[in-house]
Scaffold this active site. Structure first.
Site, mmCIF file in Angstrom:
data_model
loop_
_atom_site.group_PDB
_atom_site.id
_atom_site.type_symbol
_atom_site.label_atom_id
_atom_site.label_comp_id
_atom_site.label_asym_id
_atom_site.label_seq_id
_atom_site.Cartn_x
_atom_site.Cartn_y
_atom_site.Cartn_z
ATOM 1 N N MET A 1 0.838 -1.204 0.000
ATOM 2 C CA MET A 1 0.000 0.000 0.000
ATOM 3 C C MET A 1 0.873 1.255 0.000
ATOM 4 S SD MET A 1 -3.426 -0.929 2.050
ATOM 5 C CE MET A 1 -2.808 -0.713 3.699
ATOM 6 N N GLY A 2 2.130 1.103 -0.402
ATOM 7 C CA GLY A 2 2.996 2.274 -0.506
ATOM 8 C C GLY A 2 3.565 2.696 0.843
ATOM 9 N N LEU B 1 6.727 3.059 1.429
ATOM 10 C CA LEU B 1 7.604 1.897 1.542
ATOM 11 C C LEU B 1 8.705 2.108 2.577
ATOM 12 C CD1 LEU B 1 7.885 0.984 -2.254
ATOM 13 C CD2 LEU B 1 6.224 0.196 -0.555
ATOM 14 N N GLY C 1 10.807 -2.983 5.619
ATOM 15 C CA GLY C 1 10.034 -4.224 5.550
ATOM 16 C C GLY C 1 9.686 -4.549 4.106
ATOM 17 N N HIS C 2 9.183 -3.532 3.383
ATOM 18 C CA HIS C 2 8.865 -3.724 1.968
ATOM 19 C C HIS C 2 10.132 -4.030 1.171
ATOM 20 C CE1 HIS C 2 5.626 -0.823 3.327
ATOM 21 N NE2 HIS C 2 4.891 -1.806 2.855
ATOM 22 N N ASP D 1 2.235 -9.395 9.343
ATOM 23 C CA ASP D 1 0.781 -9.553 9.244
ATOM 24 C C ASP D 1 0.487 -11.051 9.108
ATOM 25 O OD1 ASP D 1 -0.054 -6.617 8.993
ATOM 26 O OD2 ASP D 1 1.494 -6.798 7.476
ATOM 27 N N GLN E 1 -2.880 -12.315 7.935
ATOM 28 C CA GLN E 1 -3.067 -11.995 6.516
ATOM 29 C C GLN E 1 -2.435 -13.069 5.626
ATOM 30 O OE1 GLN E 1 -2.832 -7.941 4.666
ATOM 31 N NE2 GLN E 1 -0.735 -8.545 4.249
ATOM 32 N N VAL F 1 10.687 -7.279 9.690
ATOM 33 C CA VAL F 1 11.839 -6.381 9.846
ATOM 34 C C VAL F 1 11.519 -5.391 10.964
ATOM 35 C CG1 VAL F 1 13.283 -4.642 8.717
ATOM 36 C CG2 VAL F 1 12.457 -6.627 7.422
HETATM 37 P P1 AMP Z 1 1.464 -2.839 3.536
HETATM 38 O O1 AMP Z 1 2.035 -1.856 2.565
HETATM 39 O O2 AMP Z 1 1.501 -2.391 4.964
HETATM 40 O O3 AMP Z 1 0.125 -3.386 3.105
HETATM 41 O O4 AMP Z 1 2.453 -4.077 3.520
HETATM 42 C C1 AMP Z 1 2.811 -4.705 2.309
HETATM 43 C C2 AMP Z 1 3.538 -5.966 2.625
HETATM 44 O O5 AMP Z 1 4.702 -5.675 3.397
HETATM 45 C C3 AMP Z 1 2.686 -6.933 3.464
HETATM 46 O O6 AMP Z 1 2.908 -8.254 3.010
HETATM 47 C C4 AMP Z 1 3.235 -6.727 4.840
HETATM 48 O O7 AMP Z 1 3.072 -7.851 5.681
HETATM 49 C C5 AMP Z 1 4.696 -6.468 4.560
HETATM 50 N N1 AMP Z 1 5.321 -5.789 5.685
HETATM 51 C C6 AMP Z 1 4.874 -4.690 6.321
HETATM 52 N N2 AMP Z 1 5.674 -4.377 7.363
HETATM 53 C C7 AMP Z 1 6.652 -5.328 7.380
HETATM 54 C C8 AMP Z 1 7.779 -5.568 8.234
HETATM 55 N N3 AMP Z 1 8.062 -4.784 9.261
HETATM 56 N N4 AMP Z 1 8.563 -6.637 7.950
HETATM 57 C C9 AMP Z 1 8.266 -7.454 6.911
HETATM 58 N N5 AMP Z 1 7.231 -7.268 6.081
HETATM 59 C C10 AMP Z 1 6.427 -6.227 6.308
#
Ligand code: AMP
Length: 278
Positions: free
Chosen positions: A28-29, A31, A34-35, A148, A151, A174
């Site tokens: 969802m941007g 970034l 983690g992304h 998540d 999810q 992360v």
């Molecule tokens: P989001 O943009 O928050 O929807 O996240 C996109 C993807 O990045 C999802 O698969 C999340 O689980 C993953 N994600 C978000 N935060 C982290 C993190 N801290 N470590 C690893 N993956 C992450």
């Protein structure tokens, strides 16, 4: 060369010409590291990396959470280019939910507790948009964060049940050096809230430590996590869970793989985190 695509047609045309296997990273941007870790994992395993950037209105159960969700496309595109992504799909809402769109993907039991109970409609929104992305991209692999955890389980169930050909790959969470799991929502934390936020990970680690000392009562593990959360006056727990890692049903005794998870409010921001045992 990173290419930015806006429409379903542009995406399909670009995908027709790429080398396989294809790795998909839905986001969802806004970034962060983690992304980036998901992008690197895709780059390591797949010939072509596709990132999607779409703040999905259907997965927000509160309108205010959707409108205040952080957005900075320019910065996101630069990060994708830096990480060597090949294609970026950054569509408008109407391009994802085409005129007349009238389908909802609803996953059963595994989507019901925890985030499903706390955020009605959330996982329908997630499953529906991910089904669209899987259908459009037809990737060999799709990468999701263990941050998540529920999810990942919901998407795995959906992909299996609907015979979608994309393999779901879960990647480690992360964290900041102080243990806080990276999240786009962390940007909303005021300085005192940010200072309090590592309490989530501390509570999970205390749960793990109790388990490692031999504690097998799920109630005792939940109490231990609650005890640690209570040491931080700013933290308002939403739920604290010790559940079967396959079904997400709350446990009495921990005899096998188990997911410790929690959701905690810090001011107006709700954070989640989890720890998988063993
Ligand atoms: P989001 O943009 O928050 O929807 O996240 C996109 C993807 O990045 C999802 O698969 C999340 O689980 C993953 N994600 C978000 N935060 C982290 C993190 N801290 N470590 C690893 N993956 C992450």
């Amino acid at each position: 060369m990173t290419r930015v695509l806006r429409t379903r047609v542009e995406l399909s045309q670009a995908l027709a010409a790429v080398e396989r296997p294809v790795g998909l990273v839905p986001t969802m941007g806004w970034l962060h590291e983690g992304h980036r870790s998901l992008l690197r994992r895709a780059r390591g395993a797949d010939a072509t990396t596709v990132v999607t950037i779409f703040v999905n209105p259907r997965q927000f159960n509160q309108a205010s959470d959707y409108t205040r969700y952080p957005r900075d496309e320019g910065r996101d595109l630069a990060i994708c280019a830096e990480e060597g992504a090949d294609l970026i799909w950054a569509p408008s809402v109407d391009e994802v939910y085409v005129p007349g769109f009238d389908t909802t993907v609803s996953v059963g039991a595994v989507a019901e507790p925890l985030e499903g109970a706390a955020r009605p409609g959330h996982f329908e929104g997630v499953a529906t948009v991910v089904a669209i992305l899987f259908g459009l991209v037809r990737a060999e692999h799709a990468y999701f964060g263990q941050k998540d955890a529920q999810q990942v389980m919901v998407i795995r169930r959906m992909a299996l049940d609907l015979a979608l050909p994309t393999e779901v790959v879960a990647c480690p969470t992360v964290r900041e050096p102080d243990g806080l799991a990276l999240s786009s929502r962390n940007v909303h934390l005021a300085p005192p809230e940010r200072a309090a936020a590592p309490i989530l990970h501390a509570a999970l680690l205390a749960g793990r430590a109790a388990w490692e000392r031999g504690e097998r009562s799920a109630k005792a593990l939940r109490s231990e996590m609650q005890r640690v959360l209570a040491t931080e006056p700013m933290a308002r727990p939403d739920y604290v869970s010790c559940a079967d890692a396959e079904t997400l049903r709350e446990l009495d005794r921990v005899d096998g793989p188990c997911l410790l998870s929690l959701a905690v409010w810090l001011g107006a921001t709700r954070l989640i985190d989890n720890e998988l045992l063993p």
